[in-house]
Design a protein around this motif. Structure first.
Motif, PDB file in Angstrom:
ATOM      1  N   GLN A  46     -20.698  23.919 -23.212  1.00  0.00           N
ATOM      2  CA  GLN A  46     -21.376  23.690 -21.938  1.00  0.00           C
ATOM      3  C   GLN A  46     -20.435  23.994 -20.771  1.00  0.00           C
ATOM      4  N   SER A  47     -19.185  23.574 -20.937  1.00  0.00           N
ATOM      5  CA  SER A  47     -18.189  23.857 -19.907  1.00  0.00           C
ATOM      6  C   SER A  47     -17.935  25.361 -19.796  1.00  0.00           C
ATOM      7  N   ASN A  48     -17.852  26.039 -20.945  1.00  0.00           N
ATOM      8  CA  ASN A  48     -17.642  27.487 -20.942  1.00  0.00           C
ATOM      9  C   ASN A  48     -18.814  28.241 -20.312  1.00  0.00           C
ATOM     10  N   LEU A  49     -20.013  27.747 -20.601  1.00  0.00           N
ATOM     11  CA  LEU A  49     -21.209  28.359 -20.022  1.00  0.00           C
ATOM     12  C   LEU A  49     -21.205  28.174 -18.507  1.00  0.00           C
ATOM     13  N   GLY A  50     -20.781  27.002 -18.085  1.00  0.00           N
ATOM     14  CA  GLY A  50     -20.648  26.747 -16.660  1.00  0.00           C
ATOM     15  C   GLY A  50     -19.674  27.729 -16.010  1.00  0.00           C
ATOM     16  N   TRP A  51     -18.583  28.009 -16.708  1.00  0.00           N
ATOM     17  CA  TRP A  51     -17.587  28.961 -16.199  1.00  0.00           C
ATOM     18  C   TRP A  51     -18.184  30.363 -16.060  1.00  0.00           C
ATOM     19  N   GLN A  56     -23.924  35.617 -10.825  1.00  0.00           N
ATOM     20  CA  GLN A  56     -23.223  34.404 -10.395  1.00  0.00           C
ATOM     21  C   GLN A  56     -24.216  33.395  -9.827  1.00  0.00           C
ATOM     22  N   ASN A  57     -24.065  32.137 -10.276  1.00  0.00           N
ATOM     23  CA  ASN A  57     -25.000  31.095  -9.846  1.00  0.00           C
ATOM     24  C   ASN A  57     -24.274  29.751  -9.884  1.00  0.00           C
ATOM     25  N   HIS A  58     -23.800  29.321  -8.732  1.00  0.00           N
ATOM     26  CA  HIS A  58     -23.026  28.083  -8.680  1.00  0.00           C
ATOM     27  C   HIS A  58     -23.868  26.849  -9.014  1.00  0.00           C
ATOM     28  N   THR A  59     -25.129  26.898  -8.664  1.00  0.00           N
ATOM     29  CA  THR A  59     -26.006  25.762  -8.972  1.00  0.00           C
ATOM     30  C   THR A  59     -26.157  25.592 -10.478  1.00  0.00           C
ATOM     31  N   GLU A  60     -26.350  26.711 -11.186  1.00  0.00           N
ATOM     32  CA  GLU A  60     -26.471  26.666 -12.645  1.00  0.00           C
ATOM     33  C   GLU A  60     -25.136  26.263 -13.276  1.00  0.00           C
ATOM     34  N   ALA A  61     -24.041  26.755 -12.687  1.00  0.00           N
ATOM     35  CA  ALA A  61     -22.711  26.371 -13.180  1.00  0.00           C
ATOM     36  C   ALA A  61     -22.531  24.861 -13.075  1.00  0.00           C
ATOM     37  N   LEU A  62     -22.951  24.322 -11.925  1.00  0.00           N
ATOM     38  CA  LEU A  62     -22.835  22.884 -11.700  1.00  0.00           C
ATOM     39  C   LEU A  62     -23.629  22.102 -12.752  1.00  0.00           C
ATOM     40  N   THR A  63     -24.810  22.607 -13.091  1.00  0.00           N
ATOM     41  CA  THR A  63     -25.665  21.935 -14.084  1.00  0.00           C
ATOM     42  C   THR A  63     -24.959  21.810 -15.421  1.00  0.00           C
ATOM     43  N   TRP A  64     -24.345  22.912 -15.873  1.00  0.00           N
ATOM     44  CA  TRP A  64     -23.693  22.892 -17.181  1.00  0.00           C
ATOM     45  C   TRP A  64     -22.391  22.096 -17.157  1.00  0.00           C
ATOM     46  N   TYR A  65     -21.651  22.202 -16.050  1.00  0.00           N
ATOM     47  CA  TYR A  65     -20.442  21.385 -15.928  1.00  0.00           C
ATOM     48  C   TYR A  65     -20.795  19.900 -15.972  1.00  0.00           C
ATOM     49  N   ASP A  66     -21.890  19.558 -15.322  1.00  0.00           N
ATOM     50  CA  ASP A  66     -22.319  18.159 -15.272  1.00  0.00           C
ATOM     51  C   ASP A  66     -22.663  17.637 -16.661  1.00  0.00           C
ATOM     52  N   LYS A  67     -23.352  18.481 -17.464  1.00  0.00           N
ATOM     53  CA  LYS A  67     -23.696  18.070 -18.835  1.00  0.00           C
ATOM     54  C   LYS A  67     -22.431  17.789 -19.647  1.00  0.00           C
ATOM     55  N   ALA A  68     -21.451  18.693 -19.532  1.00  0.00           N
ATOM     56  CA  ALA A  68     -20.213  18.535 -20.293  1.00  0.00           C
ATOM     57  C   ALA A  68     -19.385  17.371 -19.763  1.00  0.00           C
ATOM     58  N   ALA A  69     -19.327  17.254 -18.433  1.00  0.00           N
ATOM     59  CA  ALA A  69     -18.519  16.198 -17.815  1.00  0.00           C
ATOM     60  C   ALA A  69     -19.019  14.817 -18.201  1.00  0.00           C
ATOM     61  N   ASN A  70     -20.331  14.670 -18.279  1.00  0.00           N
ATOM     62  CA  ASN A  70     -20.899  13.365 -18.639  1.00  0.00           C
ATOM     63  C   ASN A  70     -20.720  13.038 -20.114  1.00  0.00           C
ATOM     64  N   GLN A  71     -20.244  14.012 -20.884  1.00  0.00           N
ATOM     65  CA  GLN A  71     -19.851  13.745 -22.277  1.00  0.00           C
ATOM     66  C   GLN A  71     -18.355  13.451 -22.369  1.00  0.00           C
TER      67      GLN A  71
END
Length: 452
Positions: A290-295, A305-320
């Protein structure tokens, strides 16, 4: 009739809120913070140390307080070791580490091992270092387990034994300790204490590299720069193995396969394929993927490039609890990428990541405290986090630490210590450190006029 102010209660509130001036005002009344009823077991110094309120802790120490809490005693040792709110003093650090270690505190036992290993205020003694690392490692401390493995590899204080080194590195690596993950990868790559296995080496180097480990990144490069035929065979073998496991639905293998496509390891570089495999693993809830996908979304690799989508995936990984994603999320909040800028949110995510020993997050957290962004400016806190990052080899943190010691921010002014940290950063190619060192040497002995 006005109710008398409960100064003891107000003191605890001030500590909780990190209100240094309020603590000074309470102590200035002549109030003895150690006075309490039999039922009131709370200790102001213990609270301030556990919450890493270094400046408040220093005030309470000067007021005559002490603590029997082993966690607080260890933090008190760190205060003196790093000069956080107090004058740097290795002897005092040693004293408090001993007090906590004798009560079974694993962190202090590991810190004692480090002091004996490096000869800090004690005669260098590898056997004694081994003894303290063993005590802490047996209690499950990952840093001590890694340190113990290193002693077995190097044969310091004990006969060289790769099998035992491998055992301890694996224990620490399994807890997510970055240095141990790198060391375990190295053992697999060299066949030390275990059968040589390039795929396993790659797995552990990747885990460590994702936590910003420069050593792991260098080891990956070193393997890939090996003998052309052997390196290519290893890359292809690793790719085939991970591809087979990935097709069988193994999320970890899918993530690593994505990484191999991303880097072009054993296969032609292909961001589209990397994205595909990262997504497969991410959809299974794999935090690293999820973090890699965010990257990929953040950089626009293989997709727009889509920072909003990046944020979504980072958030999923971060909350784990994924430290790298937490750091990335903090970065996006700090700079307002895909979300409204918020230094407070950045601070919160950097702290979560930094608490997991993420090197870059520790440095960035130090910067927010240094500049007072999202939090009240606090040089002692900045110094603490820069210390943790610098000790793991982060050149930017080493530079900041050098500047703080040269200026006396959060610690006693110390040109020798400041120059030492600048030199460490400069040796890693940090240009501002190199320029400042050159300026300092040109102006010597007029170092007082220098600035970072």
């Amino acid at each position: 009739m006005t109710r008398p102010v409960d100064l003891r209660k107000e003191l605890f509130k001030a500590i909780e809120g990190n209100r240094i001036e309020d603590v000074e005002d309470i102590l200035a009344t002549g109030f003895n913070p150690d006075q309490r009823s039999f039922l009131d077991r709370r200790n102001p110094l213990t609270l301030s140390l556990k919450q890493q309120r270094w400046e408040i802790a220093a005030l309470l120490i000067r007021a005559g307080l002490t603590t029997n809490s082993k966690v607080a005693q260890n933090n008190l040792g760190l205060m003196y070791l790093y000069g956080l709110g107090v004058e740097q003093n290795n002897a005092e650090a040693l004293t408090w580490f001993y007090k906590a270690a004798d009560h079974g505190n694993a962190k202090s036992q590991n810190n004692l091992g480090l002091m004996y290993l490096n000869g800090l205020c004690v005669e260098q003694n590898y056997a004694e270092a081994l003894n303290w690392f063993h005590k802490a490692a047996d209690r499950g401390d990952p840093e001590a387990q890694n340190n113990l493995g290193s002693l077995y590899v190097r044969g310091l204080g004990v006969e060289k034994n790769y099998a035992w080194a491998f055992t301890w590195f694996r224990k620490a690596a399994s807890q997510g300790y970055s240095s141990a993950q790198n060391n375990l990868g190295w053992m697999y790559a060299k066949g030390l204490g275990v059968t040589k296995n390039y795929a396993e080496a790659l797995t552990w180097f990747c885990k460590s590299a994702k936590q910003e480990s420069a050593a792991a990144q260098n080891n990956l490069s070193r393997i890939l720069r090996g003998l052309p035929l052997e390196a290519e065979q290893n890359r292809v073998e690793a790719f085939i193995w991970f591809r087979k496991a990935a097709k069988n639905g193994d999320a970890s293998a899918q993530n690593i396969l994505g990484w191999m496509y991303f880097k072009g390891l054993g296969v032609e570089q292909n961001y589209g394929e990397a994205l595909t495999w990262f997504r497969k693993a991410a959809d299974q809830g794999h935090a690293a993927a999820q973090s890699n996908l965010g990257w990929m979304y953040y950089q626009g690799l293989g997709i727009e490039q889509n920072h909003t989508e990046a944020l979504t995936w980072y958030d999923k990984a971060a909350n784990q609890g994924h430290a790298d994603a937490q750091h990335s999320l903090g970065w996006m909040h700090q700079h307002g990428l895909g979300v409204e800028q918020s230094y407070a949110e950045a601070l919160a995510w950097y702290r979560k990541s930094a608490d997991q020993e993420h090197v870059a997050a520790q440095n960035n957290l130090g910067y927010l405290y240094l500049m007072g962004l999202g939090v009240e400016q606090n040089y002692a806190e900045a110094l603490f986090w820069f210390c943790k990052s610098a000790d793991q080899g982060n050149a930017v943190a080493q530079y900041q630490l050098g500047c703080m010691h040269l200026k006396g921010l959060g610690t006693e002014q110390n040109y020798t210590v400041g120059l030492t940290w600048l030199e460490k950063a400069a040796r890693q190619g940090h240009i501002p450190a190199q320029k400042n060192l050159a300026r300092l040497h040109r102006n010597s002995p007029g170092l007082e006029q220098s600035s970072c």
